[in-house]
Design a protein around this motif. Structure first.
Motif, PDB file in Angstrom:
ATOM      1  N   GLU A  29      48.238  31.951  35.723  1.00 49.96           N
ATOM      2  CA  GLU A  29      49.291  31.926  36.747  1.00 49.96           C
ATOM      3  C   GLU A  29      49.867  33.317  36.962  1.00 49.96           C
ATOM      4  OE1 GLU A  29      52.065  29.003  35.362  1.00 49.96           O
ATOM      5  OE2 GLU A  29      50.756  27.337  35.879  1.00 49.96           O
ATOM      6  N   LYS A  30      50.123  34.045  35.881  1.00 44.48           N
ATOM      7  CA  LYS A  30      50.675  35.396  36.004  1.00 44.48           C
ATOM      8  C   LYS A  30      49.677  36.353  36.651  1.00 44.48           C
ATOM      9  CE  LYS A  30      54.753  34.917  34.597  1.00 44.48           C
ATOM     10  NZ  LYS A  30      55.835  35.077  35.555  1.00 44.48           N
ATOM     11  N   THR A  31      48.399  36.205  36.328  1.00 44.57           N
ATOM     12  CA  THR A  31      47.370  37.078  36.903  1.00 44.57           C
ATOM     13  C   THR A  31      47.237  36.831  38.399  1.00 44.57           C
ATOM     14  OG1 THR A  31      46.186  37.098  34.814  1.00 44.57           O
ATOM     15  CG2 THR A  31      44.954  37.756  36.754  1.00 44.57           C
ATOM     16  N   VAL A  32      47.202  35.575  38.791  1.00 41.59           N
ATOM     17  CA  VAL A  32      47.051  35.240  40.209  1.00 41.59           C
ATOM     18  C   VAL A  32      48.268  35.683  41.013  1.00 41.59           C
ATOM     19  CG1 VAL A  32      46.895  33.293  41.820  1.00 41.59           C
ATOM     20  CG2 VAL A  32      45.430  33.356  39.805  1.00 41.59           C
ATOM     21  N   SER A  33      49.468  35.559  40.434  1.00 38.46           N
ATOM     22  CA  SER A  33      50.677  35.920  41.178  1.00 38.46           C
ATOM     23  C   SER A  33      50.982  37.417  41.123  1.00 38.46           C
ATOM     24  CB  SER A  33      51.877  35.132  40.640  1.00 38.46           C
ATOM     25  OG  SER A  33      52.168  35.519  39.317  1.00 38.46           O
ATOM     26  N   SER A  34      50.228  38.187  40.341  1.00 39.70           N
ATOM     27  CA  SER A  34      50.449  39.619  40.213  1.00 39.70           C
ATOM     28  C   SER A  34      50.005  40.357  41.478  1.00 39.70           C
ATOM     29  CB  SER A  34      49.658  40.153  39.017  1.00 39.70           C
ATOM     30  OG  SER A  34      49.738  41.552  38.961  1.00 39.70           O
ATOM     31  N   ALA A  35      50.745  41.394  41.817  1.00 36.66           N
ATOM     32  CA  ALA A  35      50.397  42.213  42.987  1.00 36.66           C
ATOM     33  C   ALA A  35      49.360  43.278  42.621  1.00 36.66           C
ATOM     34  CB  ALA A  35      51.649  42.874  43.538  1.00 36.66           C
ATOM     35  N   SER A  36      49.060  43.424  41.357  1.00 37.70           N
ATOM     36  CA  SER A  36      48.104  44.426  40.898  1.00 37.70           C
ATOM     37  C   SER A  36      46.703  44.120  41.409  1.00 37.70           C
ATOM     38  CB  SER A  36      48.087  44.471  39.368  1.00 37.70           C
ATOM     39  OG  SER A  36      47.108  45.361  38.920  1.00 37.70           O
ATOM     40  N   GLU A  37      45.979  45.175  41.783  1.00 36.25           N
ATOM     41  CA  GLU A  37      44.616  45.004  42.265  1.00 36.25           C
ATOM     42  C   GLU A  37      43.632  45.760  41.373  1.00 36.25           C
ATOM     43  OE1 GLU A  37      44.109  45.707  46.409  1.00 36.25           O
ATOM     44  OE2 GLU A  37      45.987  44.732  46.908  1.00 36.25           O
ATOM     45  N   GLY A  38      43.895  45.789  40.071  1.00 40.95           N
ATOM     46  CA  GLY A  38      43.033  46.507  39.139  1.00 40.95           C
ATOM     47  C   GLY A  38      41.630  45.922  39.112  1.00 40.95           C
ATOM     48  N   LYS A  39      40.661  46.773  38.818  1.00 38.30           N
ATOM     49  CA  LYS A  39      39.258  46.358  38.800  1.00 38.30           C
ATOM     50  C   LYS A  39      38.690  46.322  37.381  1.00 38.30           C
ATOM     51  CE  LYS A  39      38.978  46.355  43.303  1.00 38.30           C
ATOM     52  NZ  LYS A  39      39.028  45.166  44.067  1.00 38.30           N
ATOM     53  N   ALA A  40      39.500  46.671  36.369  1.00 35.60           N
ATOM     54  CA  ALA A  40      39.004  46.734  34.992  1.00 35.60           C
ATOM     55  C   ALA A  40      38.726  45.328  34.456  1.00 35.60           C
ATOM     56  CB  ALA A  40      40.030  47.424  34.100  1.00 35.60           C
ATOM     57  N   ARG A  41      37.687  45.227  33.655  1.00 32.18           N
ATOM     58  CA  ARG A  41      37.338  43.951  33.023  1.00 32.18           C
ATOM     59  C   ARG A  41      38.169  43.790  31.752  1.00 32.18           C
ATOM     60  NH1 ARG A  41      32.246  41.703  34.893  1.00 32.18           N
ATOM     61  NH2 ARG A  41      32.534  40.299  33.155  1.00 32.18           N
ATOM     62  N   VAL A  42      38.453  42.570  31.400  1.00 29.08           N
ATOM     63  CA  VAL A  42      39.213  42.271  30.191  1.00 29.08           C
ATOM     64  C   VAL A  42      38.217  42.000  29.070  1.00 29.08           C
ATOM     65  CG1 VAL A  42      40.851  40.687  29.132  1.00 29.08           C
ATOM     66  CG2 VAL A  42      41.112  41.313  31.534  1.00 29.08           C
ATOM     67  N   ASP A  43      38.332  42.774  27.976  1.00 28.32           N
ATOM     68  CA  ASP A  43      37.433  42.537  26.840  1.00 28.32           C
ATOM     69  C   ASP A  43      38.077  41.544  25.872  1.00 28.32           C
ATOM     70  OD1 ASP A  43      39.385  44.021  25.553  1.00 28.32           O
ATOM     71  OD2 ASP A  43      38.099  45.733  25.146  1.00 28.32           O
ATOM     72  N   ASP A  44      37.338  41.139  24.850  1.00 31.66           N
ATOM     73  CA  ASP A  44      37.826  40.132  23.902  1.00 31.66           C
ATOM     74  C   ASP A  44      39.105  40.567  23.188  1.00 31.66           C
ATOM     75  OD1 ASP A  44      35.759  38.436  24.537  1.00 31.66           O
ATOM     76  OD2 ASP A  44      34.535  38.950  22.793  1.00 31.66           O
ATOM     77  N   GLY A  45      39.165  41.832  22.802  1.00 32.84           N
ATOM     78  CA  GLY A  45      40.348  42.333  22.110  1.00 32.84           C
ATOM     79  C   GLY A  45      41.593  42.287  22.980  1.00 32.84           C
ATOM     80  N   SER A  46      41.453  42.682  24.240  1.00 34.28           N
ATOM     81  CA  SER A  46      42.588  42.648  25.173  1.00 34.28           C
ATOM     82  C   SER A  46      43.042  41.219  25.426  1.00 34.28           C
ATOM     83  CB  SER A  46      42.210  43.298  26.501  1.00 34.28           C
ATOM     84  OG  SER A  46      41.897  44.650  26.320  1.00 34.28           O
TER      85      SER A  46
END
Length: 91
Positions: A29-46
């Motif tokens: 929900e927070k990711t979808v509602s975020s205005a950020s348009e970052g292209k980085a992939r999320v790794d397991d640690g993150s």
């Protein structure tokens, strides 16, 4: 299977997976509602770190009634109709 046994199995299953599902839903929900348009992939640690931070937040959010109002869940009574009655206690 008795109603009480079925109810207990449902509660056990929810306890096992409910918390993690709730954290992932909050993250989505927070990711979808975020205005950020970052292209980085999320790794397991993150991802683990984010879920850990969300877990800490959820603990504090769930405890807010205790912190602010000095009210805590005293318990739950379930009658023969499987209707829960939550009662509260002063802390």
């Amino acid at each position: 299977m008795s109603t009480t046994t079925a109810w207990r199995r449902i509660c056990d299953a929810r306890e096992e997976s409910g918390g993690a599902a709730r954290h992932y839903r909050y993250l989505l929900e927070k990711t979808v509602s975020s205005a950020s348009e970052g292209k980085a992939r999320v790794d397991d640690g993150s991802l683990r770190e984010l879920i850990g931070r969300i877990d800490c937040y959820m603990v504090l959010a769930d405890a807010s009634d205790v912190f602010h109002n000095e009210v805590d869940v005293g318990g739950v009574e379930i009658d023969d109709s499987v209707i829960p009655d939550v009662f509260y206690s002063a802390t």
